[in-house]
Scaffold this motif. Structure first.
Motif, PDB file in Angstrom:
ATOM      1  N   GLY A 221       0.823  -1.219   0.000  1.00  0.00           N
ATOM      2  CA  GLY A 221       0.000   0.000   0.000  1.00  0.00           C
ATOM      3  C   GLY A 221       0.854   1.265   0.000  1.00  0.00           C
ATOM      4  O   GLY A 221       0.338   2.362  -0.169  1.00  0.00           O
ATOM      5  N   MET A 222       2.167   1.109   0.188  1.00  0.00           N
ATOM      6  CA  MET A 222       3.047   2.295   0.258  1.00  0.00           C
ATOM      7  C   MET A 222       3.936   2.395  -0.971  1.00  0.00           C
ATOM      8  O   MET A 222       4.961   3.092  -0.947  1.00  0.00           O
ATOM      9  N   GLU A 223       3.574   1.676  -2.012  1.00  0.00           N
ATOM     10  CA  GLU A 223       4.447   1.577  -3.180  1.00  0.00           C
ATOM     11  C   GLU A 223       4.797   2.938  -3.779  1.00  0.00           C
ATOM     12  O   GLU A 223       5.906   3.149  -4.269  1.00  0.00           O
ATOM     13  N   LYS A 224       3.862   3.875  -3.694  1.00  0.00           N
ATOM     14  CA  LYS A 224       4.128   5.205  -4.297  1.00  0.00           C
ATOM     15  C   LYS A 224       5.249   5.953  -3.574  1.00  0.00           C
ATOM     16  O   LYS A 224       5.890   6.814  -4.153  1.00  0.00           O
ATOM     17  N   GLN A 225       5.447   5.607  -2.296  1.00  0.00           N
ATOM     18  CA  GLN A 225       6.503   6.294  -1.530  1.00  0.00           C
ATOM     19  C   GLN A 225       7.786   5.455  -1.487  1.00  0.00           C
ATOM     20  O   GLN A 225       8.662   5.721  -0.647  1.00  0.00           O
ATOM     21  N   ALA A 226       7.878   4.451  -2.338  1.00  0.00           N
ATOM     22  CA  ALA A 226       8.980   3.483  -2.210  1.00  0.00           C
ATOM     23  C   ALA A 226      10.358   4.140  -2.194  1.00  0.00           C
ATOM     24  O   ALA A 226      11.154   3.892  -1.282  1.00  0.00           O
ATOM     25  N   GLU A 227      10.627   4.998  -3.155  1.00  0.00           N
ATOM     26  CA  GLU A 227      11.978   5.582  -3.255  1.00  0.00           C
ATOM     27  C   GLU A 227      12.291   6.440  -2.037  1.00  0.00           C
ATOM     28  O   GLU A 227      13.374   6.362  -1.464  1.00  0.00           O
ATOM     29  N   LYS A 228      11.303   7.229  -1.649  1.00  0.00           N
ATOM     30  CA  LYS A 228      11.478   8.129  -0.494  1.00  0.00           C
ATOM     31  C   LYS A 228      11.762   7.300   0.772  1.00  0.00           C
ATOM     32  O   LYS A 228      12.640   7.621   1.574  1.00  0.00           O
ATOM     33  N   ARG A 229      11.025   6.220   0.926  1.00  0.00           N
ATOM     34  CA  ARG A 229      11.182   5.403   2.129  1.00  0.00           C
ATOM     35  C   ARG A 229      12.525   4.662   2.114  1.00  0.00           C
ATOM     36  O   ARG A 229      13.180   4.532   3.147  1.00  0.00           O
ATOM     37  N   ARG A 230      12.947   4.201   0.960  1.00  0.00           N
ATOM     38  CA  ARG A 230      14.249   3.511   0.901  1.00  0.00           C
ATOM     39  C   ARG A 230      15.368   4.471   1.310  1.00  0.00           C
ATOM     40  O   ARG A 230      16.310   4.083   1.989  1.00  0.00           O
ATOM     41  N   ARG A 231      15.235   5.742   0.893  1.00  0.00           N
ATOM     42  CA  ARG A 231      16.246   6.752   1.284  1.00  0.00           C
ATOM     43  C   ARG A 231      16.167   7.027   2.787  1.00  0.00           C
ATOM     44  O   ARG A 231      17.166   7.060   3.480  1.00  0.00           O
ATOM     45  N   LEU A 232      14.941   7.184   3.283  1.00  0.00           N
ATOM     46  CA  LEU A 232      14.733   7.531   4.701  1.00  0.00           C
ATOM     47  C   LEU A 232      15.331   6.480   5.644  1.00  0.00           C
ATOM     48  O   LEU A 232      15.917   6.804   6.669  1.00  0.00           O
ATOM     49  N   PHE A 233      15.172   5.214   5.276  1.00  0.00           N
ATOM     50  CA  PHE A 233      15.575   4.129   6.184  1.00  0.00           C
ATOM     51  C   PHE A 233      16.950   3.535   5.859  1.00  0.00           C
ATOM     52  O   PHE A 233      17.367   2.591   6.527  1.00  0.00           O
ATOM     53  N   ARG A 234      17.615   4.076   4.812  1.00  0.00           N
ATOM     54  CA  ARG A 234      18.835   3.447   4.287  1.00  0.00           C
ATOM     55  C   ARG A 234      19.862   3.084   5.369  1.00  0.00           C
ATOM     56  O   ARG A 234      20.462   2.024   5.325  1.00  0.00           O
ATOM     57  N   ARG A 235      20.029   3.971   6.337  1.00  0.00           N
ATOM     58  CA  ARG A 235      21.060   3.742   7.372  1.00  0.00           C
ATOM     59  C   ARG A 235      20.656   2.634   8.344  1.00  0.00           C
ATOM     60  O   ARG A 235      21.437   2.249   9.212  1.00  0.00           O
ATOM     61  N   TYR A 236      19.436   2.149   8.232  1.00  0.00           N
ATOM     62  CA  TYR A 236      18.935   1.189   9.234  1.00  0.00           C
ATOM     63  C   TYR A 236      18.915  -0.251   8.712  1.00  0.00           C
ATOM     64  O   TYR A 236      18.154  -1.080   9.188  1.00  0.00           O
ATOM     65  N   ILE A 237      19.796  -0.524   7.774  1.00  0.00           N
ATOM     66  CA  ILE A 237      19.923  -1.908   7.276  1.00  0.00           C
ATOM     67  C   ILE A 237      20.526  -2.792   8.379  1.00  0.00           C
ATOM     68  O   ILE A 237      21.423  -2.365   9.117  1.00  0.00           O
ATOM     69  N   VAL A 238      20.002  -4.002   8.499  1.00  0.00           N
ATOM     70  CA  VAL A 238      20.570  -4.965   9.448  1.00  0.00           C
ATOM     71  C   VAL A 238      21.692  -5.719   8.719  1.00  0.00           C
ATOM     72  O   VAL A 238      21.436  -6.589   7.885  1.00  0.00           O
ATOM     73  N   ASP A 239      22.913  -5.293   9.009  1.00  0.00           N
ATOM     74  CA  ASP A 239      24.091  -5.892   8.382  1.00  0.00           C
ATOM     75  C   ASP A 239      25.097  -6.270   9.474  1.00  0.00           C
ATOM     76  O   ASP A 239      24.761  -6.225  10.663  1.00  0.00           O
ATOM     77  N   ASP A 240      26.315  -6.600   9.085  1.00  0.00           N
ATOM     78  CA  ASP A 240      27.312  -7.023  10.079  1.00  0.00           C
ATOM     79  C   ASP A 240      27.594  -5.928  11.104  1.00  0.00           C
ATOM     80  O   ASP A 240      27.804  -6.211  12.285  1.00  0.00           O
ATOM     81  N   ARG A 241      27.561  -4.679  10.636  1.00  0.00           N
ATOM     82  CA  ARG A 241      27.810  -3.565  11.559  1.00  0.00           C
ATOM     83  C   ARG A 241      26.707  -3.539  12.623  1.00  0.00           C
ATOM     84  O   ARG A 241      26.977  -3.435  13.818  1.00  0.00           O
ATOM     85  N   ALA A 242      25.465  -3.697  12.201  1.00  0.00           N
ATOM     86  CA  ALA A 242      24.346  -3.701  13.162  1.00  0.00           C
ATOM     87  C   ALA A 242      24.514  -4.853  14.155  1.00  0.00           C
ATOM     88  O   ALA A 242      24.350  -4.678  15.370  1.00  0.00           O
ATOM     89  N   LEU A 243      24.868  -6.024  13.639  1.00  0.00           N
ATOM     90  CA  LEU A 243      25.052  -7.185  14.537  1.00  0.00           C
ATOM     91  C   LEU A 243      26.144  -6.920  15.564  1.00  0.00           C
ATOM     92  O   LEU A 243      26.041  -7.362  16.713  1.00  0.00           O
TER      93      LEU A 243
END
Ligand code: CP
Ligand code: NVA
Length: 298
Positions: A221-243
């Motif tokens: 339901g949020m597909e129209k905001q997809a690009e904006k949301r990917r930018r907004l949350f980019r730093r919050y990826i769960v990766d090795d640094r997060a672990l």
């Protein structure tokens, strides 16, 4: 009895559902009395919830009917109330996946049979029960654990997880972008039961986490905001640094579907800390437990 919101459940009820789920380990093909029929009324896509509910009913000796909202008379303007009145004549339970929580509540108001929330824009309670059940299995307890939800901290999955986890004695850490606030009502409710920290700093928020949980940055339901949301949350990826910020033996969870390289790194979801497949399997177990519990308590 309905299951519309995780906030409607007490700790005692959650524990009872978990005990039913435990008992299914030795009785995979436990039968519900009578040949019960579950309706699955879906307005949004689904792989896991639809198929696991269908498998659950088959294993319980009943059956299910899939009702695609777009090919039902709802798509031509029949009211939700009339649809609920009629479906109640044929079915023993309805699990509905709708956009609006209000529509689900309207359906339940006019249904004569138990209604289960199979996800709305606001909640995903069956997922939260399966998730906390998984945590209980993996850690042997829920109470005292710290569960960090990272990324879209006001989505349906986060809201329901927070409600179930805090009722079971866990603390929550919500980690997301500055200025992106979680739902105030869910926070207030959860804080009646346990601690909820909110942070925009990954290092701080993940410190001491036993579980790191993430979900898509772009919910249905949020597909129209997809690009904006990917930018907004980019730093919050769960990766090795997060672990590296969490406890050494922390586990990683995701309700799926996952987007590798967006909310979670491929090596993390496919790595040794990930319990996502066990989590997915437990949807089937917990849905059977919910169906048994509702049929005993309705
Ligand atoms: N986790 C979950 O609800 O998946 P589906 O959207 O595939 O049902
Ligand atoms: N937050 C996600 C969950 C999918 C199971 C969504 O609503 O799309």
């Amino acid at each position: 009895m309905n299951l519309l919101s995780a906030r409607d459940l007490s700790r005692k009820q959650i524990e009872e559902i978990f005990l039913v789920a435990d008992s299914l380990e030795h009785q995979k093909y436990f039968q519900l009395n009578g040949r019960k029929v579950l309706g699955l009324l879906f307005e949004k896509a689904s792989t896991r919830t639809r198929v696991s509910f269908e498998a659950a009913m088959a294993q319980l000796g009943g059956s299910s009917v899939y009702i695609d909202k777009s090919t039902s008379q709802l798509s031509r303007g029949e009211s939700i109330a009339d649809t609920a009145r009629v479906l109640s004549l044929y079915l023993d339970f309805v699990a509905a996946r709708l956009y609006r929580q209000e529509d689900l509540e309207e359906f339940a108001k006019h249904s004569k049979v138990p209604v289960i929330n199979a996800l709305t824009d606001v909640e995903h309670p069956t997922q939260a029960l399966a998730d906390v059940y998984t945590i209980r299995k993996v850690f042997g307890k829920v109470s005292g654990l710290r569960i960090a939800f990272v990324g879209d901290i006001k989505n349906n999955t986060c809201n329901s997880l927070m409600a179930v986890a805090t009722r079971m004695g866990a603390g929550m850490a919500l980690v997301g972008p500055k200025g992106y606030s979680p739902d105030a009502g869910f926070i207030k409710d959860a804080r009646k039961h346990g601690k909820v920290d909110i942070s925009n700093d990954m290092r701080k928020g993940l410190a001491g986490a036993d579980v790191i949980y993430t979900d898509t940055f772009v919910s249905m339901g949020m597909e129209k905001q997809a690009e904006k949301r990917r930018r907004l949350f980019r730093r919050y990826i769960v990766d090795d640094r997060a672990l590296s910020y969490a406890k050494r033996n922390c586990k990683v969870m995701h309700c799926l579907p996952a987007h590798r390289g967006e909310e979670i790194a491929a090596n993390v979801i496919d790595g040794g800390r990930s319990i996502v497949w066990q989590q997915a399997l437990n949807k089937l177990v917990i849905e059977k437990a919910i169906l048994i519990y509702l049929s005993r308590n309705s």
